[in-house]
Design a protein around this motif. Sequence first.
Motif, PDB file in Angstrom:
ATOM      1  N   ASP A 380       0.907  -1.118  -0.317  1.00 31.56           N
ATOM      2  CA  ASP A 380       0.020   0.060  -0.213  1.00 31.56           C
ATOM      3  C   ASP A 380       0.813   1.759   0.569  1.00 31.56           C
ATOM      4  OD1 ASP A 380      -2.499   1.243   0.355  1.00 31.56           O
ATOM      5  OD2 ASP A 380      -1.137   2.086   2.195  1.00 31.56           O
ATOM      6  N   THR A 383       0.883   3.742   3.589  1.00 28.19           N
ATOM      7  CA  THR A 383       0.910   2.911   4.785  1.00 28.19           C
ATOM      8  C   THR A 383       1.903   1.562   5.232  1.00 28.19           C
ATOM      9  OG1 THR A 383      -0.859   0.397   4.461  1.00 28.19           O
ATOM     10  CG2 THR A 383      -1.327   2.706   5.310  1.00 28.19           C
ATOM     11  N   ASP A 429      -3.831  10.739   6.629  1.00 25.14           N
ATOM     12  CA  ASP A 429      -2.846  10.002   6.662  1.00 25.14           C
ATOM     13  C   ASP A 429      -1.449   9.611   6.915  1.00 25.14           C
ATOM     14  OD1 ASP A 429      -4.121  10.101   4.391  1.00 25.14           O
ATOM     15  OD2 ASP A 429      -1.600  11.650   3.743  1.00 25.14           O
ATOM     16  N   LEU A 432      -3.675   7.206   9.532  1.00 29.94           N
ATOM     17  CA  LEU A 432      -3.179   5.652   8.948  1.00 29.94           C
ATOM     18  C   LEU A 432      -2.151   5.485   8.991  1.00 29.94           C
ATOM     19  CD1 LEU A 432      -5.366   6.155   6.493  1.00 29.94           C
ATOM     20  CD2 LEU A 432      -6.591   5.456   8.130  1.00 29.94           C
ATOM     21  N   ARG A 433      -1.155   5.165   8.916  1.00 26.28           N
ATOM     22  CA  ARG A 433      -0.037   4.619   8.963  1.00 26.28           C
ATOM     23  C   ARG A 433       0.860   4.692  10.345  1.00 26.28           C
ATOM     24  NH1 ARG A 433       1.793   9.182   4.853  1.00 26.28           N
ATOM     25  NH2 ARG A 433       2.425  10.408   6.229  1.00 26.28           N
ATOM     26  N   HIS A 434       0.027   5.344  10.954  1.00 30.06           N
ATOM     27  CA  HIS A 434       1.053   5.225  12.997  1.00 30.06           C
ATOM     28  C   HIS A 434      -0.351   3.791  13.244  1.00 30.06           C
ATOM     29  CE1 HIS A 434       1.085   5.974  16.752  1.00 30.06           C
ATOM     30  NE2 HIS A 434      -0.338   5.214  17.374  1.00 30.06           N
ATOM     31  N   ALA A 436      -1.833   1.388  11.153  1.00 30.96           N
ATOM     32  CA  ALA A 436      -0.953   0.434  10.250  1.00 30.96           C
ATOM     33  C   ALA A 436       0.523  -0.047  10.604  1.00 30.96           C
ATOM     34  CB  ALA A 436      -0.570   0.949   9.125  1.00 30.96           C
ATOM     35  N   SER A 437       1.223   0.391  11.368  1.00 30.03           N
ATOM     36  CA  SER A 437       2.362  -0.022  12.383  1.00 30.03           C
ATOM     37  C   SER A 437       2.078  -0.939  13.649  1.00 30.03           C
ATOM     38  CB  SER A 437       2.914   1.566  12.573  1.00 30.03           C
ATOM     39  OG  SER A 437       3.017   2.017  13.602  1.00 30.03           O
ATOM     40  N   ARG A 450      -4.921  -2.516   3.855  1.00 30.28           N
ATOM     41  CA  ARG A 450      -5.069  -2.609   4.057  1.00 30.28           C
ATOM     42  C   ARG A 450      -5.878  -2.291   3.010  1.00 30.28           C
ATOM     43  NH1 ARG A 450      -4.232   3.717   2.320  1.00 30.28           N
ATOM     44  NH2 ARG A 450      -5.778   4.864   2.521  1.00 30.28           N
ATOM     45  N   GLU A 454     -10.261   2.770   4.654  1.00 28.63           N
ATOM     46  CA  GLU A 454      -9.854   3.269   6.895  1.00 28.63           C
ATOM     47  C   GLU A 454     -10.430   1.927   6.586  1.00 28.63           C
ATOM     48  OE1 GLU A 454     -13.391   5.719   6.576  1.00 28.63           O
ATOM     49  OE2 GLU A 454     -12.133   5.995   5.940  1.00 28.63           O
TER      50      GLU A 454
END
Length: 548
Positions: A380, A383, A429, A432-434, A436-437, A450, A454
């Motif tokens: 993705d 992410t 954004d 969302l990255r946070h 995903a981690s 993903r 969301e």
Amino acid sequence: MTERFESCNKAISLVKVLSRMQWVHPYPYYLFLVGLLSLGLIIPLIRPPRTYGRNYLSLILSLAGVLLMLVALELFVTEEWAMLLLRNLQQIPLFFTPIVLFGLAREYSGYDSVRTVAWMALLSVPCLFFTGLIFSDEYHGLFRIESSIQTLWGLTQIQVEQTTLGFILSIYPIGVAVISGGIMLQNLIQDSPVNRAQHLLMFITYLIPLLNIIAVPLIPATLPGQMGFGFSIMAILLFILYYRFNLLVIWPVAKDRIFDAMKEGVLIFDRQYRLLEMNHAASDWLGRWAGSDMENGEEDVVSAWLEEDPAFHDAMRKRVRANTEREMVLEPDRTIMHLEVRSFPIARSRSGDEATLVIINDITAHKRYEDDLIRQATEDYLTGIANRRHFIDLYQKRHEQDHGSGSLLLLDLDHFKRVNDTYGHQTGDHVLRHFASLLESFFRDGFCGRIGGEEFGVYLPLTCDAAVEKARMFQDYLRDNPYVTTDKERIFTPVSTGVTEISADAPDFETVYRQADEAMYLAKENGRNQVVCHRDSCKQDNEQEDAK
């Protein structure tokens, strides 16, 4: 009238000389024809590509051809003045051939071409002076004491007795010839055994005219036109080199320069797998790979490097073609280099010599490009975790591997639109990255991706009950690890989670996804930030929820 009368007398004298020439003896014809052959070999050399080596060889063949034809004409004629004129003309190629041999030897051995030209120009100055002395000898007598006609094998040639100064002057081209021969000998000693046959023949080709120049002034002549005979042998050997080894197509020094200028690493091994040749690229890469261990010797380093890939090493020793890709860490900055390594058994059909050629290609840039394409196709873009397509591919592979056991979780961030509206899409954004981690670090026993917007998916090798418990623990994990903005504001990310257990007879991903999606929307309808299991797949868990 007087000038016309003298011209007529000279023409008549020339006709008389030609009429008395020794036309029937085969030896002068041999020298003359070999001289023509030498001049004929110049034709392929003057074609592109033009190099210093090819130019020098063209000059040598020109000088040799002219000398042979002049010697042949000297043996043809019987008039002393004509013989003396032809003998004087022969001194030009005799003086200048060692100079060109010197340049050719330096070029063959890889010396700087521009400096070689400068050296040749400097060495040619005395030769020009000596040539002038020879042609003006009848006025000063510094070069010859007397000349006489000598008969050998039924052929006549002129015999010249030199003065002391003439003998000293004749030593100069001999000295230049010895130096050029020494350069060639040094190159032959340092050369690889693979090309030794052709280089030895080339050295012999050098040696014959050099010995001729040295020996003829020191020993009495026993063969008519002995100097020309030596040059004829040189021309014949060059003819053999041209057709047997194709030596003149790519001049040897050009081969060496091409070998070292190649971007690919090249290794050549003999039949006992001893290292014969290694070009600059291979030496640089393997030296950086070995680091301080390079002090043990190139052959030891190469052997250690090859033995790291037993399959390739075994195929190479069996004399079969092999191809492999491998990584190499280069010191001192620990750069990772991707290589394609290929081996080719090579043999010479006539001599039976066998060798192995190993070519090393740097495919690091290609590998990075390939990795980028794979990353773009599977990750993705926002992410960095698996995208929808790759997540489905991973699911299908795991489904086949685990025979249908496991659970699928579908997570959707609650009220995420408020985050975008309140803090902006850029902060959204980051959230969302946070998220995903956190998702990737928490569900290490499975894999995640993903699905879109969301919405995220997780596969776990667990039953539905265990997966539900794991999902509830993740909710706690999210509460403990909110996203913190640059203004120190904490943004929490509650999620609604739908869970479905994957059965062995599950038809496809879309069916399992639909079940998890239905459970997730049920979680949202029940107040969000909940974990709901699909009723058809988690009956026991749902019965417990109904009882409550």
